[in-house]
Design a protein around this motif. Structure first.
Motif, PDB file in Angstrom:
ATOM      1  N   ASP A 604     -17.648 -10.085  -1.270  1.00 61.80           N
ATOM      2  CA  ASP A 604     -17.509  -8.261  -1.703  1.00 61.80           C
ATOM      3  C   ASP A 604     -18.093  -8.500  -3.120  1.00 61.80           C
ATOM      4  N   GLU A 639     -13.466 -14.331  -0.359  1.00 58.42           N
ATOM      5  CA  GLU A 639     -13.221 -13.340  -0.281  1.00 58.42           C
ATOM      6  C   GLU A 639     -11.808 -12.645  -0.792  1.00 58.42           C
ATOM      7  N   ASP A 640     -11.741 -11.478  -1.541  1.00 59.83           N
ATOM      8  CA  ASP A 640     -10.454 -11.099  -2.014  1.00 59.83           C
ATOM      9  C   ASP A 640      -9.858 -12.052  -2.707  1.00 59.83           C
ATOM     10  N   GLU A 642     -10.250 -14.419  -2.883  1.00 58.42           N
ATOM     11  CA  GLU A 642      -9.256 -15.649  -2.697  1.00 58.42           C
ATOM     12  C   GLU A 642      -9.868 -17.124  -1.821  1.00 58.42           C
ATOM     13  N   GLU A 667      -6.554 -19.329  -5.696  1.00 57.63           N
ATOM     14  CA  GLU A 667      -7.433 -17.329  -6.283  1.00 57.63           C
ATOM     15  C   GLU A 667      -7.718 -17.941  -7.418  1.00 57.63           C
ATOM     16  N   HIS A 695     -11.526  -4.634  -9.180  1.00 62.25           N
ATOM     17  CA  HIS A 695     -12.175  -5.671  -8.427  1.00 62.25           C
ATOM     18  C   HIS A 695     -10.445  -5.238  -6.814  1.00 62.25           C
ATOM     19  N   ARG A 697      -9.121  -6.091  -4.962  1.00 60.16           N
ATOM     20  CA  ARG A 697      -7.972  -6.731  -4.603  1.00 60.16           C
ATOM     21  C   ARG A 697      -7.231  -7.051  -6.149  1.00 60.16           C
ATOM     22  N   ARG A 700      -5.200  -3.377  -6.032  1.00 61.19           N
ATOM     23  CA  ARG A 700      -4.313  -3.866  -5.274  1.00 61.19           C
ATOM     24  C   ARG A 700      -2.914  -4.490  -5.550  1.00 61.19           C
ATOM     25  N   CYS A 722      -8.521   1.752  -4.894  1.00 54.52           N
ATOM     26  CA  CYS A 722      -8.922   0.614  -4.218  1.00 54.52           C
ATOM     27  C   CYS A 722      -8.906   0.697  -2.930  1.00 54.52           C
ATOM     28  N   ASP A 724      -7.875   2.831  -0.855  1.00 54.24           N
ATOM     29  CA  ASP A 724      -6.324   2.213   0.303  1.00 54.24           C
ATOM     30  C   ASP A 724      -5.798   3.455   0.883  1.00 54.24           C
TER      31      ASP A 724
END
Length: 1054
Positions: A604, A639-640, A642, A667, A695, A697, A700, A722, A724
């Motif tokens: 990402d 991704e994210d 992680e 992480e 980002h 993530r 979030r 994000c 959502d």
């Protein structure tokens, strides 16, 4: 495959090493050198950290014992792993066998022949026998307990090497002049070995090493070459067996001192020295080869002279004796593996099977699916799918639609994440390099590449589908030669002749993204093609031979790991001015890292990637590294923010039982820092930090922190950032709630802390919300508990629903007895019937049928259950209750209960039973089953027809003059049937005459009707005549034989 030096151990007093051997089972390292030096070392890792497993774990010497006993230079050390023995010999011919006792090594046996020096010793595969060869031609074979089995002097021959075959039936003796002789295990000469690798070689040569892999861990392939023979001039041959006329030939181009196979026979290490081009001195080198002679790589070692090498038991390390040092190198194998939709796919060989065992390990549910694949070449994964590239089975009959590639020698099998084959493609091109995207599979040989647009109806956007359908019409499979320049129009065809045409500059690596395909060639040229319509866009020139390529998420940068483990980056779109002043596209970036063996771009973020360098993982953002993490895992996914990493080395130590501890999540720093800021400083500062380092993530994370603290404004803003939508809706809903505690309960439920949320609801006296929460979760057991704690109007239907849901839970697990209890309470008659049937509780089923009202929709189903169990009465009752007399009669006929069938047919005025009966009887008579027909008529109460048939049988038996007693019995049966017929007629007449008529008149009417019938047949009147005749006949015979002649005559009289 990559290798790098990891450790160095110095031998005291600069004593030069001559030999080294690593015990494959227990991990002891024995090294011998000048002046009687003999040491046993053991490297062990001490760490409690789960992440620091395998090569990343720090290792220390847990044993460092000097073994006293040799005076001369120790030249041969060899282990017997099965019996934990070490055998050593020195330049004076002294042999010592050492044994382990209470953690230390002690002399067990000594043998000194004094005449000559031992050149080589070898234990056979099961550790029972040792063969010792002396320089003067003496050969001794001894047992593990020290007894001599046989000895032989090979006159006039100087021996220097010995090797056993895997089955211990063959011995190979290497001579000082370079010849190899084949003997049987009793010392009888068989033949000289043909050495194809020495063709056109002149001058004196000597054998550097013979190693015969015994197949203890299985073979890479069926009939895989396993006997390696190497000479000091660098020539090497790898044979399938001792008489192999067509061995694999290698010229390593170096002076060789030692060779050895790894533990699975998949990699041959050849150690020695090479003339350096720039310097005068030789460079110590280890070359690695496959059993088929393919070169895997080169490892350079410092020091003056290398003398020996030995593999570790797991094949992840190699020990090298150089001067007075032991160098350790770590090996990063090319495992056949991949990662798709939470599933790690990996392959390994087993000694008991010729195929590869491929395991699909679902790390989320910790379930594994096993698949056996013959001649597996590689595993490639993308998204939810994986491609297994294999050699085609010669016996495999290809499908009709594969006829255009008839004779194809390779298969690409598209599988899902549990190993189910979805689509196999047969190709006539060696898939040395395979890559895949969401829509395409690209396989390349050295000369050409094949593209296949695979069909999978799965999560594609409308735009992607549009692209696919447009190109699908133009054909889904194409082949392009690497020297062609396709324009992107329809010029690629499935023409396998392109795969045969040679090229001066072969392909060495490929990679692809959704819109770009990159093909790298051995000269350093990189060719960039467009996808899905393959057109050559650009050619770039690099100074390295790529081994592994990787494109970032927007296909702007290319990462290249070359064959020596150097990682470089290339910007595909940058426009720069070169030294001649011309503008060119593409620029090599400044970053370069050495000893890199794995890398993965973030899915990402085009500037974010993780790479493995030796035993450290580095994360780079815009080419700047974060602090490294100690690990030796292969990177699955990034991704994210992680990174998911898998410790394949650990998994493959026990591949049948993968452990979830071997999947590690890391992480990256921005995620760790944001979390620390939120926890320790506050939401405002964290919000500012995330604003600077945006980002999804991180937003979030901020949104979740805002929810926890009920800072709804921050949470909503973060959810918007994000994207959502569910989160935004949830915050809106929270804003409409008045109670603070209600908000906290909803947040707890949102984060999955359901116990806490339920407790909060109950504290607020909102049992309905607690029940609603459990309903959403499908936790019916808890719903039932909560319902029982109070009462309400809506509770009854909910209670019934809960009972039925729990019943379903038990029924799904085939716990029928438990299910019955809940279905009874839930009044679920349909499922109850099913449970009774599964439990074979027909009494319960009958009671259920009796309790149901007439014409209930479940009755026919229950009746069918009874029919399947052969229970006629109950089935008939159920059918009649739901007003289906026809089905009831059919059941009686099906279960051979004709009397019941006739009775039902009469009582329900069904005409067809007589014709059905007659048809069945005639069918039996056709097959000459007369007795079966009689039984049928008797069961159906058609006594007259039964009697007629019985009389017929009796008459036939009488004509045959069969045993009189049998004939008498048949006539008696016939007469009894006639009697039953008479009785039936009387009863029928009694039923007909109603009202005031007397019993006598009804009997008379019956007799009159009978009279009418009897005129048609002689036997109704004289039913007992036949039985009577045979009775008297038998009686007369008996009296005659007993001497009562007078009585016999009377009996026989008229």
């Amino acid at each position: 495959m990559f290798f790098y030096l990891s450790k160095k151990i110095a031998i005291p007093n600069n004593v030069k090493l001559k030999c080294i051997s690593w015990n494959k089972d227990q991990g002891f390292i024995a090294c011998g050198g000048e002046d009687g030096l003999l040491k046993v070392l053991k490297l062990e890792t001490q760490t409690d950290d789960a992440k620091l497993r395998g090569l990343a774990a720090p290792s220390n010497l847990s044993m460092n014992q000097t073994l006293e006993g040799h005076s001369g230079s120790v030249q041969v050390v060899t282990w017997n792993e099965q019996y934990q023995k070490l055998t050593t010999s020195d330049q004076n011919g002294l042999i010592i066998v050492w044994m382990l006792y209470k953690g230390s090594w002690y002399e067990e046996m000594i043998n000194n022949r004094n005449k000559s020096v031992v050149r080589s010793m070898s234990w056979n595969a099961d550790g029972q026998k040792i063969c010792i060869v002396y320089e003067d031609g003496a050969v001794i074979v001894g047992s593990v307990d020290g007894n001599r089995i046989w000895g032989k002097d090979l006159k006039g021959i100087q021996l220097c090497h010995v090797a056993w075959s895997a089955d211990s039936k063959i011995l190979l003796f290497g001579m000082a002049n370079g010849e190899i002789h084949i003997y049987d295990n009793q010392g009888n000469f068989i033949m000289k070995m043909k050495l194809n690798c020495l063709v056109n070689v002149t001058g004196a040569i000597s054998i550097a090493g013979i190693h015969w892999y015994h197949g203890t861990e299985g073979y890479v392939e069926l009939h895989c070459p396993c006997l390696a023979i190497c000479f000091d001039n660098g020539r090497c041959q790898i044979m399938r067996h001792e008489n192999d006329q067509n061995p694999v030939l290698i010229d390593s181009g170096m002076y060789v001192v030692s060779i050895q196979w790894n533990h699975t026979g998949s990699v041959l290490a050849v150690a020695g020295s090479q003339k350096a081009i720039t310097q005068d001195k030789d460079v110590n080198t280890v070359q690695f080869y496959t059993p088929f002679g393919e070169h895997l790589g080169t490892l350079k070692i410092p020091g003056k002279q290398m003398s020996a090498l030995s593999w570790e038991g797991g094949g992840l390390k190699i020990a090298l004796a150089v001067d007075s040092f032991i160098y350790f190198a770590n090996i990063r194998p090319d495992y056949k593996w991949g990662y798709c939709s939470n599933t790690v796919v990996y392959a390994y060989t087993r000694p008991d099977r010729p195929e590869y065992c491929v395991i699909f390990w679902d790390t989320k549910n910790n379930e594994k699916y096993v698949k056996y694949v013959k001649s597996l070449i590689s595993i490639t994964t993308c998204g939810d799918f994986c491609i297994l590239a294999t050699k085609a089975d010669e016996n495999h009959p290809q499908e009709e639609n594969e006829m255009e590639t008839f004779g194809a020698t390779f298969v690409l099998v598209l599988c899902n994440s549990i190993g189910t084959p979805l689509d196999p493609k047969y190709i006539d091109l060696v898939p040395l390099f395979v890559t895949m995207t969401k829509t395409h599979v690209i396989a390349a040989s050295k000369e050409a590449f094949y593209t296949w647009q695979y069909r999978v109806a799965k999560k594609l956007t409308a735009l992607e589908i549009n692209q696919i359908t447009r190109s699908r019409k133009e054909g889904r499979e194409r082949i392009y030669h690497v020297d062609d320049t396709p324009s992107g129009s329809v010029d690629g065809v499935l023409d396998y002749s392109k795969a045969i045409q040679g090229t001066r500059d072969p392909i060495c690596a490929i990679t692809a993204s959704d819109k770009t395909l990159i093909v790298s060639r051995e000269s350093g040229t990189i060719q960039r093609y467009s996808l899905p319509n393959v057109g050559l866009i650009q050619k770039y020139s690099l100074n390295c031979r790529a081994y592994q390529l990787s494109l970032n998420c927007n296909s702007s940068r290319l990462a290249i790991i070359d064959i020596s483990g150097v990682l470089t980056f290339f910007d595909l779109d940058a426009r720069v001015t070169d030294s001649t002043g011309q503008q060119v596209i593409g620029e090599l970036l400044k970053l370069e890292r050495k000893d890199v063996w794995d890398m993965k771009w973030a899915k990402d973020n085009p500037d974010l990637f993780a790479m493995m360098e030796k035993t450290r993982m580095y994360v780079f953002r815009n080419l700047d590294p974060e602090e490294p993490i100690q690990t030796s895992g292969y990177i699955c996914n990034f991704e994210d923010l992680e990174i998911k990493s898998v410790l394949l080395d650990e998994i493959l130590k026990n591949p049948e039982y993968p452990n979830k501890d071997y999947i590690i999540n890391f992480e990256i720093r921005s995620l760790r820092d944001s979390r620390a800021l939120i926890e320790k400083v506050g939401i405002e500062d964290a919000s500012q930090f995330i604003e600077d380092n945006p980002h999804p993530r991180l937003w979030r994370l901020l949104a979740e922190a805002g929810l926890q603290k009920l800072d709804l404004h921050t949470a909503e803003q973060a959810f918007v950032r994000c994207k959502d939508y569910q989160g935004i809706k949830f915050v809106k809903r929270l804003g409409n709630l008045q109670s603070e505690s209600m908000k906290q309960a909803e947040v707890a439920a949102y984060f999955g802390r359901f116990e806490e949320a339920e407790r909060m609801y109950l504290d607020m006296d909102r049992r309905d919300l607690a029940i609603g929460l459990r309903l959403k979760l499908g936790d019916w057991f808890r719903v039932l508990q909560l319902l029982k704690t109070g009462s309400g109007d809506a509770d009854d239907s909910l209670l019934e629903q809960a009972h039925n849901a729990i019943g379903d839970y038990f029924a799904d697990r085939q716990k029928w007895l438990n299910a019955v209890q809940y279905y009874v309470q839930g009044r679920n008659q349909e499922r109850l019937a099913e449970c009774y049937y599964m439990l074979e509780d027909y009494e319960g089923l009958e009671n259920l049928a009796n309790s149901l009202p007439e014409n209930h929709k479940l009755l026919p189903e229950i009746a069918q259950m009874f029919v399947r169990a052969g229970m006629c009465e109950q089935a008939v009752t159920a059918f009649l209750k739901c007003n289906q007399p026809k089905a009831a009669v059919d059941t009686c006929v099906h279960l051979n209960r004709w009397n019941k069938a006739v009775e039902l047919a009469k009582s329900h005025n069904m005409k067809e039973i007589g014709s059905l009966l007659a048809r069945y009887a005639s069918h039996l008579l056709e097959k000459n089953k007369i007795l079966d027909a009689i039984e049928l008529y008797w069961k159906a109460s058609y006594f007259y027809d039964a009697a007629k048939l019985m009389f017929k049988i009796a008459d036939e038996e009488a004509k045959k003059r069969t045993k009189p007693l049998r004939v008498k019995k048949l006539y008696v049966l016939s007469a009894l049937l006639i009697e039953q017929y008479h009785e039936q007629m009387k009863n029928a007449q009694r039923g007909k005459v109603k009202g005031k008529s007397s019993e006598a008149s009804s009997a008379l009417a019956g007799l009159l009707e009978e009279e009418v019938l009897s005129t048609t047949s002689r036997f109704t009147d004289n039913a007992w005549r036949g039985a009577e005749a045979y009775h008297f006949f038998i009686l007369a015979q008996r009296q005659l034989y007993e001497g009562y002649v007078d009585s016999a005559l009377k009996t026989d009289g008229p």
